[in-house]
Design a protein around this motif. Structure first.
Motif, PDB file in Angstrom:
ATOM      1  N   UNK A  41      13.997 -25.207 -22.226  1.00 37.11           N
ATOM      2  CA  UNK A  41      15.181 -25.138 -21.382  1.00 37.11           C
ATOM      3  C   UNK A  41      14.754 -24.884 -19.935  1.00 37.11           C
ATOM      4  N   UNK A  42      15.393 -25.591 -19.021  1.00 38.46           N
ATOM      5  CA  UNK A  42      15.043 -25.466 -17.613  1.00 38.46           C
ATOM      6  C   UNK A  42      14.098 -26.532 -17.119  1.00 38.46           C
ATOM      7  N   UNK A  77      15.619 -16.979 -10.292  1.00 39.25           N
ATOM      8  CA  UNK A  77      15.823 -15.545 -10.494  1.00 39.25           C
ATOM      9  C   UNK A  77      15.790 -15.199 -11.971  1.00 39.25           C
ATOM     10  N   UNK A  78      15.249 -14.003 -12.264  1.00 40.90           N
ATOM     11  CA  UNK A  78      15.263 -13.468 -13.617  1.00 40.90           C
ATOM     12  C   UNK A  78      16.047 -12.160 -13.576  1.00 40.90           C
ATOM     13  N   UNK A  79      17.206 -12.145 -14.235  1.00 35.30           N
ATOM     14  CA  UNK A  79      18.029 -10.941 -14.308  1.00 35.30           C
ATOM     15  C   UNK A  79      17.561 -10.125 -15.510  1.00 35.30           C
ATOM     16  N   UNK A  80      17.023  -8.933 -15.239  1.00 35.85           N
ATOM     17  CA  UNK A  80      16.499  -8.050 -16.289  1.00 35.85           C
ATOM     18  C   UNK A  80      17.578  -7.011 -16.573  1.00 35.85           C
ATOM     19  N   UNK A  81      18.192  -7.110 -17.743  1.00 39.34           N
ATOM     20  CA  UNK A  81      19.371  -6.309 -18.069  1.00 39.34           C
ATOM     21  C   UNK A  81      18.978  -5.131 -18.949  1.00 39.34           C
ATOM     22  N   UNK A  82      19.406  -3.932 -18.548  1.00 38.25           N
ATOM     23  CA  UNK A  82      19.193  -2.710 -19.322  1.00 38.25           C
ATOM     24  C   UNK A  82      20.504  -1.934 -19.334  1.00 38.25           C
ATOM     25  N   UNK A 155      21.675 -20.807  -7.836  1.00 41.95           N
ATOM     26  CA  UNK A 155      20.313 -20.594  -8.311  1.00 41.95           C
ATOM     27  C   UNK A 155      20.205 -21.011  -9.778  1.00 41.95           C
ATOM     28  N   UNK A 156      18.968 -21.144 -10.247  1.00 39.89           N
ATOM     29  CA  UNK A 156      18.706 -21.317 -11.672  1.00 39.89           C
ATOM     30  C   UNK A 156      18.161 -19.988 -12.174  1.00 39.89           C
ATOM     31  N   UNK A 157      18.920 -19.345 -13.058  1.00 42.18           N
ATOM     32  CA  UNK A 157      18.590 -17.982 -13.464  1.00 42.18           C
ATOM     33  C   UNK A 157      18.657 -17.825 -14.977  1.00 42.18           C
ATOM     34  N   UNK A 207      27.756 -24.038  -8.247  1.00 39.16           N
ATOM     35  CA  UNK A 207      26.412 -24.608  -8.189  1.00 39.16           C
ATOM     36  C   UNK A 207      25.402 -23.707  -8.871  1.00 39.16           C
ATOM     37  N   UNK A 208      24.407 -24.316  -9.463  1.00 34.54           N
ATOM     38  CA  UNK A 208      23.363 -23.571 -10.149  1.00 34.54           C
ATOM     39  C   UNK A 208      23.626 -23.460 -11.642  1.00 34.54           C
ATOM     40  N   UNK A 209      22.691 -22.800 -12.338  1.00 33.79           N
ATOM     41  CA  UNK A 209      22.770 -22.614 -13.791  1.00 33.79           C
ATOM     42  C   UNK A 209      22.374 -21.190 -14.131  1.00 33.79           C
ATOM     43  N   UNK A 210      22.954 -20.658 -15.205  1.00 32.98           N
ATOM     44  CA  UNK A 210      22.475 -19.393 -15.758  1.00 32.98           C
ATOM     45  C   UNK A 210      22.234 -19.579 -17.248  1.00 32.98           C
ATOM     46  N   UNK A 211      21.255 -18.856 -17.774  1.00 30.27           N
ATOM     47  CA  UNK A 211      20.922 -18.934 -19.194  1.00 30.27           C
ATOM     48  C   UNK A 211      21.023 -17.573 -19.839  1.00 30.27           C
TER      49      UNK A 211
END
Length: 298
Positions: A41-42, A77-82, A155-157, A207-211
């Motif tokens: 993916x991506x 971007x990488x969203x690091x979720x905690x 962004x693509x995140x 605009x952009x994508x998130x996964x």
């Protein structure tokens, strides 16, 4: 007909590719197996499209970056979720994931969820001190979700994190049109049930994508290619900023005399939790030889 496209998801050897002609379901040509390369993916790809809406994936265009787990490419971007509780935030895992992102040229963003269950401010302060973008989101009233949306649009995140931290809930709050499946915390195991089974990108209105990505409970540094102690400092931007001022060029920035990084930690210019994460990773990988590093990347 030859088309370029963007791989939205990969399931069981079938690839959903978004092109100017719409989405198409593709199989990959056999040569990828021989070359030991797997589309993910991506990926930006070239496909040989048929009239029935199917196609053959023939080429993977050059990647800007690539994560092994989750298998995803070309991120901005990488969203690091905690989460603050259930499960509690693990700064060691956050820092490992942020280091991987930094070393791959991806901008890390740290997001704390379930802020109704705990005060995120001390954690936010340590990441602000590190120069990382960070957000706090309430799973009850959705406060903070708008900031996540602003950072993702255009962004693509990808969103990653432990099982149960609320990645799908967060995405539903930030992007209400998604309606992703969410899960409950297992009282027996104390962690979330997996509701996302594969990486899947969603197009954003602005605009952009998130996964969304499957949750994890452990962090195998070999799989994440986090094995080179000489490069590790580049995964901690605030430490790297002081490293050039160390007395010795061979400084590991963990215990040496004349270490400018240690001095900055002692003076409060670097969060001690971030330094401790760096030192723990360094100790874990310092015995890996150069030839072993190369073999682990294959």
């Amino acid at each position: 007909m030859e088309l370029e496209g963007f791989v939205i998801k990969c399931v069981g050897g079938f690839y959903t590719v978004e092109t100017d002609q719409g989405q198409m379901i593709c199989r990959a040509r056999g040569r990828f197996r021989k070359e030991k390369v797997s589309p993910c993916a991506g990926d930006r790809v070239v496909i040989d499209a048929a009239l029935d809406g199917t196609g053959a994936l023939t080429q993977i265009l050059p990647r800007r970056n690539h994560l092994v787990r989750p298998p995803v490419a070309n991120l901005d971007r990488l969203f690091i979720v905690a989460s603050m509780r259930e499960p509690a935030a693990n700064t060691g895992l956050i820092d490992k994931a942020a280091a991987v992102a930094e070393l791959e040229g991806i901008e890390p963003v740290v997001v704390f969820t379930k802020t109704d269950l705990g005060d995120p401010e001390p954690l936010l302060e340590s990441y602000r001190l590190a120069g990382l973008e960070c957000c706090a989101v309430s799973s009850v009233n959705g406060s903070g979700a708008q900031r996540v949306r602003e950072l993702a649009v255009g962004k693509t995140s990808a969103f990653i994190g432990n099982s149960g931290v609320g990645k799908s809930t967060l995405l539903n709050l930030a992007f209400p049109g998604f309606r992703l499946e969410t899960g409950e915390i297992s009282q027996k195991l104390g962690r979330g049930r997996h509701t996302t089974r594969q990486v899947e990108f969603f197009r954003l209105d602005g605009g952009g994508y998130v996964a969304d990505t499957p949750g994890f409970s452990t962090f195998d540094m070999e799989k994440y290619r986090l094995t080179d102690k000489e490069q590790l400092i580049h995964g901690f931007r605030e430490l790297e900023g002081y490293a050039a001022d160390c007395q010795f060029t061979s400084c590991s920035h963990t215990c040496e005399k004349g270490c400018a990084v240690l001095q900055a930690v002692n003076e409060g210019r670097i969060a001690r939790s971030r330094f401790e994460s760096y030192a723990a990773i360094y100790q874990e990988i310092k015995g890996v030889k150069q030839w072993e590093q190369k073999s682990k990347l294959v």
